[in-house]
Design a protein around this motif. Sequence first.
Motif, short mmCIF file in Angstrom:
data_model
loop_
_atom_site.label_atom_id
_atom_site.label_comp_id
_atom_site.label_asym_id
_atom_site.label_seq_id
_atom_site.Cartn_x
_atom_site.Cartn_y
_atom_site.Cartn_z
N VAL A 172 -8.68 0.94 -4.31
CA VAL A 172 -9.65 0.25 -3.44
C VAL A 172 -9.36 -1.26 -3.37
O VAL A 172 -9.40 -1.86 -2.29
N ASP A 173 -9.06 -1.88 -4.51
CA ASP A 173 -8.86 -3.34 -4.49
C ASP A 173 -7.66 -3.73 -3.62
O ASP A 173 -7.66 -4.77 -2.98
N GLN A 174 -6.65 -2.86 -3.57
CA GLN A 174 -5.50 -3.15 -2.69
C GLN A 174 -5.90 -3.04 -1.22
O GLN A 174 -5.43 -3.81 -0.38
N LEU A 175 -6.75 -2.06 -0.92
CA LEU A 175 -7.22 -1.91 0.47
C LEU A 175 -7.97 -3.17 0.90
O LEU A 175 -7.78 -3.69 2.01
N ILE A 176 -8.83 -3.65 0.00
CA ILE A 176 -9.63 -4.84 0.33
C ILE A 176 -8.74 -6.06 0.52
O ILE A 176 -8.89 -6.83 1.47
N GLU A 177 -7.77 -6.20 -0.37
CA GLU A 177 -6.86 -7.35 -0.29
C GLU A 177 -6.05 -7.31 1.02
O GLU A 177 -5.89 -8.32 1.70
N ALA A 178 -5.58 -6.13 1.39
CA ALA A 178 -4.81 -5.99 2.63
C ALA A 178 -5.69 -6.34 3.83
O ALA A 178 -5.27 -7.05 4.75
N ALA A 179 -6.92 -5.85 3.83
CA ALA A 179 -7.86 -6.13 4.93
C ALA A 179 -8.12 -7.63 5.01
O ALA A 179 -8.13 -8.22 6.11
N ARG A 180 -8.29 -8.26 3.86
CA ARG A 180 -8.59 -9.69 3.84
C ARG A 180 -7.40 -10.50 4.40
O ARG A 180 -7.56 -11.36 5.25
N ILE A 181 -6.21 -10.17 3.91
CA ILE A 181 -5.02 -10.92 4.36
C ILE A 181 -4.86 -10.79 5.87
O ILE A 181 -4.66 -11.77 6.58
N LYS A 212 -9.21 7.97 -2.08
CA LYS A 212 -8.95 9.33 -2.54
C LYS A 212 -7.92 10.02 -1.64
O LYS A 212 -7.01 10.70 -2.11
N ILE A 213 -8.07 9.84 -0.33
CA ILE A 213 -7.15 10.51 0.62
C ILE A 213 -5.75 9.92 0.52
O ILE A 213 -4.75 10.64 0.49
N THR A 214 -5.66 8.59 0.45
CA THR A 214 -4.35 7.93 0.57
C THR A 214 -3.66 7.70 -0.77
O THR A 214 -2.46 7.47 -0.80
N GLY A 215 -4.45 7.70 -1.84
CA GLY A 215 -3.86 7.37 -3.14
C GLY A 215 -3.71 5.88 -3.37
O GLY A 215 -3.07 5.46 -4.33
N VAL A 216 -4.27 5.06 -2.47
CA VAL A 216 -4.16 3.60 -2.61
C VAL A 216 -5.44 3.07 -3.28
O VAL A 216 -6.53 3.38 -2.83
N LEU A 276 0.86 -1.18 0.00
CA LEU A 276 0.00 0.00 0.00
C LEU A 276 0.91 1.23 0.00
O LEU A 276 1.49 1.58 1.02
N ARG A 277 1.01 1.86 -1.17
CA ARG A 277 1.91 3.02 -1.28
C ARG A 277 1.12 4.28 -0.98
O ARG A 277 0.73 5.02 -1.87
N LEU A 278 0.92 4.53 0.30
CA LEU A 278 0.07 5.65 0.68
C LEU A 278 0.82 6.97 0.61
O LEU A 278 2.05 7.01 0.65
N ARG A 279 0.07 8.07 0.50
CA ARG A 279 0.69 9.39 0.61
C ARG A 279 1.20 9.56 2.05
O ARG A 279 0.49 9.19 3.00
N PRO A 280 2.39 10.14 2.23
CA PRO A 280 2.91 10.29 3.59
C PRO A 280 1.92 10.98 4.50
O PRO A 280 1.31 11.98 4.10
N GLY A 281 1.75 10.43 5.70
CA GLY A 281 0.91 11.10 6.69
C GLY A 281 -0.57 10.75 6.63
O GLY A 281 -1.36 11.31 7.38
N PRO A 318 -15.52 4.95 4.13
CA PRO A 318 -15.71 3.93 3.10
C PRO A 318 -14.50 3.88 2.16
O PRO A 318 -13.79 4.88 2.01
N PRO A 319 -14.27 2.73 1.53
CA PRO A 319 -13.05 2.52 0.75
C PRO A 319 -12.80 3.60 -0.31
O PRO A 319 -11.65 4.02 -0.49
N GLU A 320 -13.85 4.09 -0.96
CA GLU A 320 -13.64 5.05 -2.04
C GLU A 320 -13.05 6.36 -1.49
O GLU A 320 -12.15 6.95 -2.07
N VAL A 321 -13.59 6.79 -0.33
CA VAL A 321 -13.10 8.02 0.30
C VAL A 321 -11.63 7.84 0.71
O VAL A 321 -10.77 8.69 0.47
N VAL A 322 -11.35 6.69 1.31
CA VAL A 322 -9.99 6.41 1.79
C VAL A 322 -9.01 6.35 0.63
O VAL A 322 -7.89 6.86 0.69
#
Lengths: 531, 353
Positions: A126-135, A120-124, A67-72, A114-118
């Motif tokens: 949605v499918d990566q967020l879901i996969e990380a949550a699942r793992i 937008k904020i993080t630059g990650v 997950l290559r998020l924006r710093p902070g 919700p994933p779409e909002v997140v």
Amino acid sequence: MTFGSGAMTNSINEIPDSKVLFIIGSNPTEAHPIIGTKMKQAVARGAKVVAVDPRRTEMADVADVWLRLRPGTDIALINGIMNIILANGWEDKKFIAERTEGFDQLRAQVAKFPPEVVSKITGVPVDQLIEAARIYATAESAQIFYTLGITEHIYGTDNVMILADLSMLTGNVGKENSGVNPLRGQNNVQGACDMGALPDVLPGYQKVTSPTARAKFEAAWDVPIKSESGLMLPDMIEAAFDHEVRAMYIMGEDPVLTDADANHVREALETLDFLVVQNIFLSETAKLADVVLPAGSFAEKDGTFTNTERRVQRVNKAIEPIGQARADWQIICDLATRMGYPFAYASPADVMQEIASLTPQYAGITFERLGRKGLQWPVPDAEHPGTKFLHEGKFARGKGLFMAIEYQVPDEPPDEEYPLLLSTGRRLSHYNISTRYSEALDSYAPEELAELNPEDAERLGIKDGERVKVASRRGALETKVRITDRVLPGMLWMSFHYKESPANVLTNAASDKVTKTYEYKVCGVKVSKVI
Amino acid sequence: MEWITLTIDGRTVTVPKGTTVLEACRMNEIPIPTLCHDPELSSYGSCRLCIVEIEGMRNLPPSCVTQATQGMVVRTQTTKVRDSRKTILELLVANHPLDCMTCQKMGDCDLAKYAYEYRVTGELFKGGERRHLPLDDSNPFILRDANKCILCGKCVRACEEVQGRSVLDFSFRGFHAQVGPAFNLPYSESECVFCGSCVSVCPVGALTEKKMVGQGRPWEVEKVQTTCPFCGTGCNFDLNVKDGKVIGVTSNPEAPVNGKALCVKGRFGMDLIHNSERLTTPLIKKDGEFVEATWDEAMDLVAQKLGEVKQEHGADAISVLSSARCTNEENFLMQKLARAVIGTNNIDHCART
């Protein structure tokens, strides 16, 4: 805070058998190389890895999801992951019911992400967020590791608490291979905290504001102890600046190079009436001192260090101090005695006896028992074998407390004038500033190579290996650059090892509201080519 | 746990199921020579020095990859076993430089130890071809002399299994077989991060610590186990001390956190202890310049000045910074100094980095 105890919950040698590693704001293969190797051993045995970092670290390279998020933007990210976990019913309902409180507030807070909002904020995506949550959530056991990428923000405490939320939501804490593990940066930062080298707690995290705690130490030491907390380091600097603090005694630290907004720190120390620095080298801070006391290195004294997994281990004297240098403990004893309160300890083993008598976590520790293998605290009595992992069956505070955490933004995000985001950290070949004194290490890695993304490099007309000027609102320096996609576009990364390009003249001294940790990981800078 | 009983050299021993014959011998202090075995690495079975006789088995099985079984009868020192081991050693020595007198590994070399024990002469296969490969001294940390390599593969496994890096591997075949980084590049041009794990497992003088060359023989060196002063992992290692000077670091297999593994800083960074810029005497600043002072002068001045500030401005006008680099005992004393002697809670350290 959430669990009631601040330390790595698990042990380093549990890592190779982990099923899932959730690594956030941590670059273990460089900053904690041996922990990094254990993580790679886990990967070789089939462990899944979720890496959360704006920088392409080695663990990001081997991760199942990076997950290559924006710093902070960590708080938004973790709230989003918890939102996904709840939406899919992946939470551990039994654990939540039996061992935690505050779940309803958490649920309400998490619903706002919700994933779409997140995304937008993080630059990650949605499918990566879901996969990380699942793992993370569906694993039989999972460990979180974090380092200074989490804590070195103005909302560092909140970052830490939200990771505790994530672990409790999924029941991934309080058992082997499951927990929340801060990888402590310095060899004995755990021990220095355990020993009460903090303004608000006595040894063993006993609050100075607690009459019972004070009474215990007053009886042992036969003096009154002040009931108000003292100043934290950033406040000491401000107080020195304002003449409220007139004298400082600094042992084994170099705040002029290592604290944020270094020029301001230097000015504050110059304002003091009297400064004593005790060190093994004439550090940048020592140069400002009125008296410099030469200390012995770790090879020249006995004692103990406590590592990030709470293991108290022996430091054994190998040689006599160089020149007239003396072990730090001897210097402190001498000073106390000259100030009218004799410290009559024959050896560090003697001091440990007093530590054990006053510090519940260390109660069963003696040098003899530590031997060659050390002991992991808590060691409540002389027969206790030490504690491999914390919070089994019960948290230190009783029930684990969910904390609803609001998303916040860094103190000084990039803007038009300072358009690049500077983040700082450590490299493999150096450790803070002292390893520069190793001829071997310094000849191998002699200079700073600030990392800049190819997109920015092209826009700024900078080539690999060229020298640039980096400026922030607080200071400026020159450094060589390495052009690499390890960093995101819009980002510059530097280490703080080199006094020739001292990154901390740039960094922002805004700090976390609870711990006063500086925001080393985000500030705005501008970069131009040196002609 | 399931236990099995077997006989080794006429002794009845009991070991947990899953134990190899080699481990069963070592648990019972029955000596078996090995060159390619290391308890932290996978068993490879390549050097064949650990061969034994086992009743009912053809040939001489290598004990490191043979599981002990119920009722097994093992002999470790028969003439047949010893002769075979000697032949293996003669083959190794036939193509090994015999510059032991100046070799850094002298006194700590497993090949030399076994060659001596098995009365290897070097005469048996004399006159064969010898390697003449260049020395790799391309980096400040590790010296690699491929001519001394006996191809045991421990460095290859340490790099892959412990460090997860896989920088080293075999290349070429037969007599020309070598171990090194890809394309036989020097270490400095490879992906090596100089953790030195390869050096810590090398049984001969093929991989040595560059800075320790010429600094001391193993029998002159005192090894002191201690805890690394850098990051929070808490690795243990042995400081190698000769004549009151730290000449280097070697792994201590008993280290509870890290075993033999270390990183470049812990293994190769300890020359900072004797850096010429170390402070060796107290200094007092007079007219903007540091002047050397005695301990009494310096300590009296500190005690007096801190006392004056306390008198005039109160104890809270003094702040103390302790250190996450110093010991527990020192941190304890420092906060006691602040709280009990000076009388302030203004005590902190850079706990957050």
